[in-house]
Design a protein around this motif. Structure first.
Motif, PDB file in Angstrom:
ATOM      1  N   GLY A  83      51.961  12.739-126.593  1.00 42.00           N
ATOM      2  CA  GLY A  83      52.992  12.460-127.593  1.00 42.00           C
ATOM      3  C   GLY A  83      54.065  11.506-127.109  1.00 42.00           C
ATOM      4  O   GLY A  83      55.235  11.673-127.428  1.00 42.00           O
ATOM      5  N   LEU A  84      53.673  10.492-126.332  1.00 38.79           N
ATOM      6  CA  LEU A  84      54.635   9.554-125.743  1.00 38.79           C
ATOM      7  C   LEU A  84      54.721   8.266-126.534  1.00 38.79           C
ATOM      8  O   LEU A  84      53.702   7.738-126.991  1.00 38.79           O
ATOM      9  CB  LEU A  84      54.228   9.211-124.304  1.00 38.79           C
ATOM     10  CG  LEU A  84      54.113  10.372-123.326  1.00 38.79           C
ATOM     11  CD1 LEU A  84      53.537   9.886-122.005  1.00 38.79           C
ATOM     12  CD2 LEU A  84      55.469  11.027-123.118  1.00 38.79           C
ATOM     13  N   ARG A  85      55.922   7.730-126.670  1.00 38.35           N
ATOM     14  CA  ARG A  85      56.106   6.394-127.233  1.00 38.35           C
ATOM     15  C   ARG A  85      56.281   5.382-126.107  1.00 38.35           C
ATOM     16  O   ARG A  85      56.104   4.192-126.305  1.00 38.35           O
ATOM     17  CB  ARG A  85      57.315   6.356-128.178  1.00 38.35           C
ATOM     18  CG  ARG A  85      57.150   7.206-129.417  1.00 38.35           C
ATOM     19  CD  ARG A  85      55.936   6.865-130.248  1.00 38.35           C
ATOM     20  NE  ARG A  85      56.023   5.543-130.863  1.00 38.35           N
ATOM     21  CZ  ARG A  85      55.000   4.906-131.405  1.00 38.35           C
ATOM     22  NH1 ARG A  85      53.806   5.445-131.430  1.00 38.35           N
ATOM     23  NH2 ARG A  85      55.156   3.710-131.922  1.00 38.35           N
ATOM     24  N   TYR A  86      56.646   5.869-124.918  1.00 41.11           N
ATOM     25  CA  TYR A  86      56.784   5.025-123.730  1.00 41.11           C
ATOM     26  C   TYR A  86      56.110   5.746-122.587  1.00 41.11           C
ATOM     27  O   TYR A  86      56.319   6.937-122.382  1.00 41.11           O
ATOM     28  CB  TYR A  86      58.260   4.765-123.377  1.00 41.11           C
ATOM     29  CG  TYR A  86      58.958   3.990-124.454  1.00 41.11           C
ATOM     30  CD1 TYR A  86      58.903   2.593-124.467  1.00 41.11           C
ATOM     31  CD2 TYR A  86      59.632   4.632-125.478  1.00 41.11           C
ATOM     32  CE1 TYR A  86      59.523   1.873-125.487  1.00 41.11           C
ATOM     33  CE2 TYR A  86      60.246   3.920-126.494  1.00 41.11           C
ATOM     34  CZ  TYR A  86      60.182   2.539-126.496  1.00 41.11           C
ATOM     35  OH  TYR A  86      60.780   1.822-127.497  1.00 41.11           O
ATOM     36  N   LEU A  87      55.297   5.022-121.835  1.00 39.33           N
ATOM     37  CA  LEU A  87      54.651   5.566-120.644  1.00 39.33           C
ATOM     38  C   LEU A  87      55.180   4.783-119.455  1.00 39.33           C
ATOM     39  O   LEU A  87      54.947   3.572-119.345  1.00 39.33           O
ATOM     40  CB  LEU A  87      53.126   5.437-120.739  1.00 39.33           C
ATOM     41  CG  LEU A  87      52.337   5.916-119.520  1.00 39.33           C
ATOM     42  CD1 LEU A  87      52.610   7.393-119.229  1.00 39.33           C
ATOM     43  CD2 LEU A  87      50.847   5.680-119.729  1.00 39.33           C
ATOM     44  N   LEU A  88      55.918   5.464-118.603  1.00 44.59           N
ATOM     45  CA  LEU A  88      56.537   4.819-117.457  1.00 44.59           C
ATOM     46  C   LEU A  88      55.571   4.802-116.280  1.00 44.59           C
ATOM     47  O   LEU A  88      54.851   5.770-116.033  1.00 44.59           O
ATOM     48  CB  LEU A  88      57.828   5.535-117.088  1.00 44.59           C
ATOM     49  CG  LEU A  88      58.863   5.550-118.225  1.00 44.59           C
ATOM     50  CD1 LEU A  88      60.052   6.411-117.855  1.00 44.59           C
ATOM     51  CD2 LEU A  88      59.308   4.147-118.570  1.00 44.59           C
ATOM     52  N   VAL A  89      55.579   3.695-115.555  1.00 45.36           N
ATOM     53  CA  VAL A  89      54.670   3.494-114.431  1.00 45.36           C
ATOM     54  C   VAL A  89      55.488   3.430-113.147  1.00 45.36           C
ATOM     55  O   VAL A  89      56.456   2.676-113.049  1.00 45.36           O
ATOM     56  CB  VAL A  89      53.855   2.192-114.603  1.00 45.36           C
ATOM     57  CG1 VAL A  89      52.938   1.957-113.416  1.00 45.36           C
ATOM     58  CG2 VAL A  89      53.069   2.231-115.913  1.00 45.36           C
ATOM     59  N   THR A  90      55.110   4.242-112.174  1.00 46.26           N
ATOM     60  CA  THR A  90      55.792   4.263-110.886  1.00 46.26           C
ATOM     61  C   THR A  90      54.874   3.710-109.809  1.00 46.26           C
ATOM     62  O   THR A  90      53.664   3.590-110.007  1.00 46.26           O
ATOM     63  CB  THR A  90      56.222   5.694-110.505  1.00 46.26           C
ATOM     64  OG1 THR A  90      55.073   6.542-110.512  1.00 46.26           O
ATOM     65  CG2 THR A  90      57.271   6.230-111.458  1.00 46.26           C
ATOM     66  N   GLN A  91      55.470   3.400-108.672  1.00 45.58           N
ATOM     67  CA  GLN A  91      54.706   2.887-107.536  1.00 45.58           C
ATOM     68  C   GLN A  91      55.334   3.425-106.255  1.00 45.58           C
ATOM     69  O   GLN A  91      56.561   3.484-106.137  1.00 45.58           O
ATOM     70  CB  GLN A  91      54.752   1.357-107.536  1.00 45.58           C
ATOM     71  CG  GLN A  91      53.999   0.719-106.393  1.00 45.58           C
ATOM     72  CD  GLN A  91      54.099  -0.807-106.434  1.00 45.58           C
ATOM     73  OE1 GLN A  91      55.024  -1.378-107.008  1.00 45.58           O
ATOM     74  NE2 GLN A  91      53.125  -1.468-105.825  1.00 45.58           N
ATOM     75  N   GLN A  92      54.487   3.817-105.317  1.00 46.50           N
ATOM     76  CA  GLN A  92      54.963   4.270-104.018  1.00 46.50           C
ATOM     77  C   GLN A  92      55.141   3.065-103.112  1.00 46.50           C
ATOM     78  O   GLN A  92      54.215   2.281-102.938  1.00 46.50           O
ATOM     79  CB  GLN A  92      53.971   5.263-103.389  1.00 46.50           C
ATOM     80  CG  GLN A  92      53.786   6.530-104.194  1.00 46.50           C
ATOM     81  CD  GLN A  92      55.081   7.297-104.378  1.00 46.50           C
ATOM     82  OE1 GLN A  92      55.835   7.514-103.436  1.00 46.50           O
ATOM     83  NE2 GLN A  92      55.347   7.702-105.611  1.00 46.50           N
ATOM     84  N   LYS A  93      56.356   2.896-102.593  1.00 46.87           N
ATOM     85  CA  LYS A  93      56.647   1.768-101.705  1.00 46.87           C
ATOM     86  C   LYS A  93      57.505   2.267-100.562  1.00 46.87           C
ATOM     87  O   LYS A  93      58.603   2.785-100.795  1.00 46.87           O
ATOM     88  CB  LYS A  93      57.400   0.672-102.464  1.00 46.87           C
ATOM     89  CG  LYS A  93      56.581  -0.528-102.786  1.00 46.87           C
ATOM     90  CD  LYS A  93      57.478  -1.617-103.335  1.00 46.87           C
ATOM     91  CE  LYS A  93      56.638  -2.866-103.527  1.00 46.87           C
ATOM     92  NZ  LYS A  93      57.375  -3.926-104.148  1.00 46.87           N
ATOM     93  N   GLN A  94      57.000   2.132 -99.356  1.00 44.91           N
ATOM     94  CA  GLN A  94      57.725   2.514 -98.155  1.00 44.91           C
ATOM     95  C   GLN A  94      58.267   3.943 -98.249  1.00 44.91           C
ATOM     96  O   GLN A  94      59.410   4.222 -97.922  1.00 44.91           O
ATOM     97  CB  GLN A  94      58.855   1.525 -97.869  1.00 44.91           C
ATOM     98  CG  GLN A  94      58.365   0.118 -97.658  1.00 44.91           C
ATOM     99  CD  GLN A  94      59.477  -0.911 -97.591  1.00 44.91           C
ATOM    100  OE1 GLN A  94      60.627  -0.616 -97.873  1.00 44.91           O
ATOM    101  NE2 GLN A  94      59.120  -2.128 -97.206  1.00 44.91           N
ATOM    102  N   GLY A  95      57.428   4.843 -98.749  1.00 45.42           N
ATOM    103  CA  GLY A  95      57.787   6.248 -98.844  1.00 45.42           C
ATOM    104  C   GLY A  95      58.709   6.599 -99.988  1.00 45.42           C
ATOM    105  O   GLY A  95      59.150   7.738-100.100  1.00 45.42           O
TER     106      GLY A  95
END
Length: 194
Positions: A143-155
């Protein structure tokens, strides 16, 4: 003597009539790579409201920027949430104003935002191999209108980008409706847990 590269100016031309603006809409298919419609925050500016901004002020900011969602910063500039036009114009402010016994005009973005702790995110590693149909199905199921994308960088976990249901709907000429059964069940489960 060290060799220096000489730069040269590019030729300019005068306009005799107004140019046309580019059409932003992009057509896509469900089997296209998900990255093709990712709003990559490394290359796009983030629109940010402050937690103490008023709701009208924030809607004005959204209209000027041509967006329907902004991130919310805290007192020290840290990311604390996000708020959509629907959050501001929907029932959330009315419910908040009545529960806190304050006039609607005194509500701030902090009163109606979705805090970071309630975000549903997906990691960039999964997005790299996903298709637009996978993204649409994820948004539908949750039920999302926005899907946020994360990234692992330097812990550290970094906010890398996002998908907008509206942008996917326009590109794929479809509608992403929320899965009301799973959403209702999840909400019921939360009520029963408390």
């Amino acid at each position: 003597m060290p060799q220096t590269h000489r730069f040269k100016p590019l030729p300019l031309s005068s306009m005799t009539h107004a140019p046309e603006l580019p059409k932003v809409q992009r057509l896509a298919q469900p089997h296209d790579a998900a990255l093709s419609l990712l709003t990559d925050l490394h290359h796009s500016a983030c629109v940010v409201a402050h937690q103490q901004d008023g709701l009208d002020q924030t809607m004005h900011l959204m209209m000027r920027a041509g967006v329907r969602m902004v991130f919310v910063s805290g007192v020290h500039g840290e990311l604390i949430g996000m708020v959509t036009a629907e959050d501001i114009q929907g029932e959330r402010p009315v419910l908040r104003a009545s529960s806190q016994l304050v006039p609607h005009r005194e509500l701030t973005v902090a009163d109606v935002m979705v805090p970071v702790t309630q975000w549903d995110t997906v990691d960039l590693a999964a997005v790299r191999t996903a298709r637009l149909g996978d993204i649409a199905e994820t948004m539908h199921e949750h039920g999302l209108r926005y899907l946020l994308v994360t990234q692992q960088k330097q812990g550290k976990t970094m906010l890398r980008g996002m998908f907008s249901a509206r942008r996917l709907e326009m590109a794929m000429n479809t509608t992403i409706e929320p899965d009301l059964h799973s959403r209702s069940f999840a909400e019921l489960e939360m009520v029963l847990a408390h």
